[in-house]
Design an enzyme around this catalytic site. Structure first.
Site, PDB file in Angstrom:
ATOM      1  N   HIS A 154       0.826  -1.214   0.000  1.00 10.00           N
ATOM      2  CA  HIS A 154       0.000   0.000   0.000  1.00 10.00           C
ATOM      3  C   HIS A 154       0.857   1.258   0.000  1.00 10.00           C
ATOM      4  O   HIS A 154       0.557   2.226  -0.710  1.00 10.00           O
ATOM      5  CB  HIS A 154      -0.961  -0.016   1.186  1.00 10.00           C
ATOM      6  CG  HIS A 154      -2.033  -1.061   1.045  1.00 10.00           C
ATOM      7  ND1 HIS A 154      -2.673  -1.650   2.129  1.00 10.00           N
ATOM      8  CD2 HIS A 154      -2.565  -1.648  -0.050  1.00 10.00           C
ATOM      9  CE1 HIS A 154      -3.543  -2.535   1.687  1.00 10.00           C
ATOM     10  NE2 HIS A 154      -3.502  -2.566   0.371  1.00 10.00           N
ATOM     11  N   GLU A 210     -14.309   0.579  -8.157  1.00 10.28           N
ATOM     12  CA  GLU A 210     -14.240  -0.815  -7.721  1.00 10.28           C
ATOM     13  C   GLU A 210     -15.445  -1.549  -8.318  1.00 10.28           C
ATOM     14  O   GLU A 210     -16.583  -1.085  -8.206  1.00 10.28           O
ATOM     15  CB  GLU A 210     -14.267  -0.864  -6.196  1.00 10.28           C
ATOM     16  CG  GLU A 210     -14.591  -2.225  -5.586  1.00 10.28           C
ATOM     17  CD  GLU A 210     -13.647  -3.332  -6.000  1.00 10.28           C
ATOM     18  OE1 GLU A 210     -12.408  -3.162  -5.846  1.00 10.28           O
ATOM     19  OE2 GLU A 210     -14.123  -4.364  -6.496  1.00 10.28           O
ATOM     20  N   ASP A 233     -17.054  -1.190 -13.565  1.00 12.02           N
ATOM     21  CA  ASP A 233     -15.879  -1.817 -14.170  1.00 12.02           C
ATOM     22  C   ASP A 233     -14.885  -0.706 -14.490  1.00 12.02           C
ATOM     23  O   ASP A 233     -15.238   0.282 -15.161  1.00 12.02           O
ATOM     24  CB  ASP A 233     -16.314  -2.557 -15.449  1.00 12.02           C
ATOM     25  CG  ASP A 233     -15.178  -3.374 -16.047  1.00 12.02           C
ATOM     26  OD1 ASP A 233     -15.452  -4.452 -16.603  1.00 12.02           O
ATOM     27  OD2 ASP A 233     -14.002  -2.935 -15.948  1.00 12.02           O
ATOM     28  N   GLY A 234     -13.668  -0.881 -14.033  1.00 14.02           N
ATOM     29  CA  GLY A 234     -12.659   0.162 -14.246  1.00 14.02           C
ATOM     30  C   GLY A 234     -12.443   0.462 -15.714  1.00 14.02           C
ATOM     31  O   GLY A 234     -12.184   1.617 -16.091  1.00 14.02           O
ATOM     32  N   ASP A 260      -4.916  -0.883  -8.747  1.00 15.46           N
ATOM     33  CA  ASP A 260      -4.772  -1.863  -7.661  1.00 15.46           C
ATOM     34  C   ASP A 260      -5.712  -3.027  -7.956  1.00 15.46           C
ATOM     35  O   ASP A 260      -6.751  -3.207  -7.310  1.00 15.46           O
ATOM     36  CB  ASP A 260      -5.126  -1.206  -6.326  1.00 15.46           C
ATOM     37  CG  ASP A 260      -5.000  -2.192  -5.173  1.00 15.46           C
ATOM     38  OD1 ASP A 260      -5.687  -1.986  -4.137  1.00 15.46           O
ATOM     39  OD2 ASP A 260      -4.241  -3.178  -5.296  1.00 15.46           O
ATOM     40  N   THR A 287      -6.863  -7.095  -9.139  1.00 19.03           N
ATOM     41  CA  THR A 287      -6.564  -8.492  -8.901  1.00 19.03           C
ATOM     42  C   THR A 287      -5.620  -8.934 -10.020  1.00 19.03           C
ATOM     43  O   THR A 287      -5.150  -8.118 -10.804  1.00 19.03           O
ATOM     44  CB  THR A 287      -7.868  -9.320  -8.944  1.00 19.03           C
ATOM     45  OG1 THR A 287      -8.683  -8.829 -10.032  1.00 19.03           O
ATOM     46  CG2 THR A 287      -8.656  -9.176  -7.647  1.00 19.03           C
ATOM     47  N   ASP A 288      -5.357 -10.235 -10.096  1.00 16.98           N
ATOM     48  CA  ASP A 288      -4.473 -10.735 -11.155  1.00 16.98           C
ATOM     49  C   ASP A 288      -5.243 -10.854 -12.475  1.00 16.98           C
ATOM     50  O   ASP A 288      -6.468 -10.696 -12.482  1.00 16.98           O
ATOM     51  CB  ASP A 288      -3.889 -12.087 -10.705  1.00 16.98           C
ATOM     52  CG  ASP A 288      -2.866 -11.885  -9.581  1.00 16.98           C
ATOM     53  OD1 ASP A 288      -3.273 -11.875  -8.401  1.00 16.98           O
ATOM     54  OD2 ASP A 288      -1.691 -11.652  -9.900  1.00 16.98           O
ATOM     55  N   PRO A 318     -12.631 -10.790 -13.498  1.00 14.79           N
ATOM     56  CA  PRO A 318     -12.892  -9.370 -13.830  1.00 14.79           C
ATOM     57  C   PRO A 318     -11.615  -8.542 -13.969  1.00 14.79           C
ATOM     58  O   PRO A 318     -11.607  -7.493 -14.594  1.00 14.79           O
ATOM     59  CB  PRO A 318     -13.751  -8.888 -12.657  1.00 14.79           C
ATOM     60  CG  PRO A 318     -13.464  -9.824 -11.537  1.00 14.79           C
ATOM     61  CD  PRO A 318     -13.179 -11.155 -12.171  1.00 14.79           C
TER      62      PRO A 318
HETATM   63  N1  SAM Z   1      -3.496  -5.733  -3.469  1.00 21.33           N
HETATM   64  C1  SAM Z   1      -4.196  -6.732  -4.239  1.00 21.33           C
HETATM   65  C2  SAM Z   1      -3.265  -7.394  -5.215  1.00 21.33           C
HETATM   66  O1  SAM Z   1      -2.148  -6.904  -5.376  1.00 21.33           O
HETATM   67  O2  SAM Z   1      -3.673  -8.398  -5.797  1.00 21.33           O
HETATM   68  C3  SAM Z   1      -5.398  -6.118  -4.915  1.00 21.33           C
HETATM   69  C4  SAM Z   1      -6.330  -5.555  -3.916  1.00 21.33           C
HETATM   70  S1  SAM Z   1      -7.935  -5.162  -4.320  1.00 21.33           S
HETATM   71  C5  SAM Z   1      -8.770  -6.317  -3.319  1.00 21.33           C
HETATM   72  C6  SAM Z   1      -8.233  -5.732  -5.980  1.00 21.33           C
HETATM   73  C7  SAM Z   1      -9.610  -5.272  -6.394  1.00 21.33           C
HETATM   74  O3  SAM Z   1      -9.740  -5.187  -7.820  1.00 21.33           O
HETATM   75  C8  SAM Z   1     -10.748  -6.203  -5.944  1.00 21.33           C
HETATM   76  O4  SAM Z   1     -11.531  -5.539  -4.975  1.00 21.33           O
HETATM   77  C9  SAM Z   1     -11.532  -6.500  -7.224  1.00 21.33           C
HETATM   78  O5  SAM Z   1     -12.920  -6.569  -7.007  1.00 21.33           O
HETATM   79  C10 SAM Z   1     -11.140  -5.309  -8.080  1.00 21.33           C
HETATM   80  N2  SAM Z   1     -11.333  -5.475  -9.525  1.00 21.33           N
HETATM   81  C11 SAM Z   1     -11.070  -6.579 -10.273  1.00 21.33           C
HETATM   82  N3  SAM Z   1     -11.400  -6.348 -11.570  1.00 21.33           N
HETATM   83  C12 SAM Z   1     -11.881  -5.067 -11.638  1.00 21.33           C
HETATM   84  C13 SAM Z   1     -12.374  -4.240 -12.689  1.00 21.33           C
HETATM   85  N4  SAM Z   1     -12.450  -4.707 -13.960  1.00 21.33           N
HETATM   86  N5  SAM Z   1     -12.764  -2.971 -12.398  1.00 21.33           N
HETATM   87  C14 SAM Z   1     -12.674  -2.500 -11.120  1.00 21.33           C
HETATM   88  N6  SAM Z   1     -12.236  -3.236 -10.055  1.00 21.33           N
HETATM   89  C15 SAM Z   1     -11.832  -4.508 -10.329  1.00 21.33           C
END
Ligand code: SAM
Length: 309
Positions: free
Chosen positions: A66, A110, A142-143, A160, A162-163, A167
């Site tokens: 963070h 988010e 959706d971002g 920030d 997910t992998d 999504p």
């Molecule tokens: N620190 C973590 C990592 O390095 O993997 C990521 C933290 S945060 C929980 C990741 C967020 O991305 C999740 O809350 C997920 O719902 C969000 N996310 C995934 N795909 C997305 C999209 N297309 N648009 C917006 N948010 C998305």
């Protein structure tokens, strides 16, 4: 005595290995509209959140990721007033961004409201100060859609995500990065969660290939995060202002003091500079020669392979 359940990280199943964590208590397990969510307590790492089998945040080592995903771009920029976070559901990065008193507006986009809702209950140390801050705006969307359509402009974009699965896959595509570039003010900077190069080199190479097709500079910086297993974690760094990455230590220090001299546990001005000194295997993987041999078409196919799972 009942056996404690072991929660596996399945992100690296295709590589033939798993990390598993003993759950002292499973606090939440849910399938949201977008992903599988499990939050549990582990004796070493405290509260741990996994989404679709990938570790997202732990209360023990969250400060490293963070701090490095927020202070590095904001202090490199030097005059950031508007910041966008794509993803970031736990609000850990938002909490760090809002420590900068020069930031006037922070928008977080988010996709999954359930992640924010449960973070309110289980990570109040993040969500409490963030949701109470008038500078903060949460958009559930959706971002990709947001950056493609917003009329707002941002000095810093922090992805920030997910992998590149489920999504999150779209947040690793050239279209997404191009739309993020559209949202940046001149000289703005985008940073991205870009995986562990020792285990996920293709992901980083593909992202940097796209960065270099879109920005004057595309590279990454690294940090050691214990629960993002596999060695260095890479954070993508893309900007048209070549001076940002080179910001000297004295200037970074001065900017941190002007921002409020807030306490940190990982970030320092020296660490920021050093984070861009890449281990040779990472530097070679994203060298101009290596990127030229990959090419945008291959990078897109890497993304597609992630998307197809
Ligand atoms: N620190 C973590 C990592 O390095 O993997 C990521 C933290 S945060 C929980 C990741 C967020 O991305 C999740 O809350 C997920 O719902 C969000 N996310 C995934 N795909 C997305 C999209 N297309 N648009 C917006 N948010 C998305």
């Amino acid at each position: 005595m009942s056996q404690k359940p072991w929660i596996p990280e399945t992100l690296f199943d295709t590589l033939g290995f798993r990390m598993s964590y003993a759950a002292e208590r499973v606090l939440v397990e849910d399938r949201t509209a977008h992903q599988h969510l499990v939050l549990f307590e582990n004796a070493t790492f405290g509260k741990m959140l996994m989404l679709d089998g990938a570790t997202q945040v732990t209360s023990r080592d969250e400060f490293i990721y963070h701090e490095m995903m927020s202070h590095v771009p904001i202090l490199a920029h030097g005059a950031a007033k508007t910041v966008l976070i794509v993803g970031g559901g736990d609000c850990g990065i938002a909490e760090e961004v809002l420590k900068h008193r020069g930031v006037a507006r922070l928008v977080q986009v988010e996709i999954d409201a359930a992640v924010v809702e449960f973070a309110k209950e289980h990570f109040p140390e993040f969500t409490g100060p963030v949701l109470a801050d008038p500078r903060f705006a949460l958009v559930i969307a959706d971002g990709m859609d947001f950056v493609a359509t917003t009329q707002e402009r941002f000095d810093v974009v922090i992805v920030d995500s997910t992998d590149p699965q489920g999504p999150g896959a779209v947040l690793f595509t050239k279209n997404f990065y191009a739309a993020c570039r559209r949202c940046l003010t001149p000289g703005g900077v985008m940073v991205t969660q870009n995986g562990v190069p020792f285990l996920q080199p293709d992901e980083l190479v593909a992202s940097v290939t796209h960065f270099r097709a879109l920005f004057a500079e595309g590279t990454c910086y690294v940090a050691a995060i214990p629960t993002y297993v596999g060695g260095h974690m890479a954070m993508g760094f893309a900007t048209d202002d070549l001076a940002l990455r080179q910001t000297d230590i004295a200037t970074l220090e001065a900017r941190w003091r002007a921002a409020g001299a807030f306490p940190t546990r990982y970030w320092t001005a020296e660490v920021q500079r050093a984070a861009f000194a890449l281990p040779r295997f990472i530097a070679e993987a994203i060298s101009p020669e290596a990127i030229a041999s990959v090419g945008p078409a291959s990078a897109a196919s890497i993304q597609k392979s992630h998307k197809d799972g």
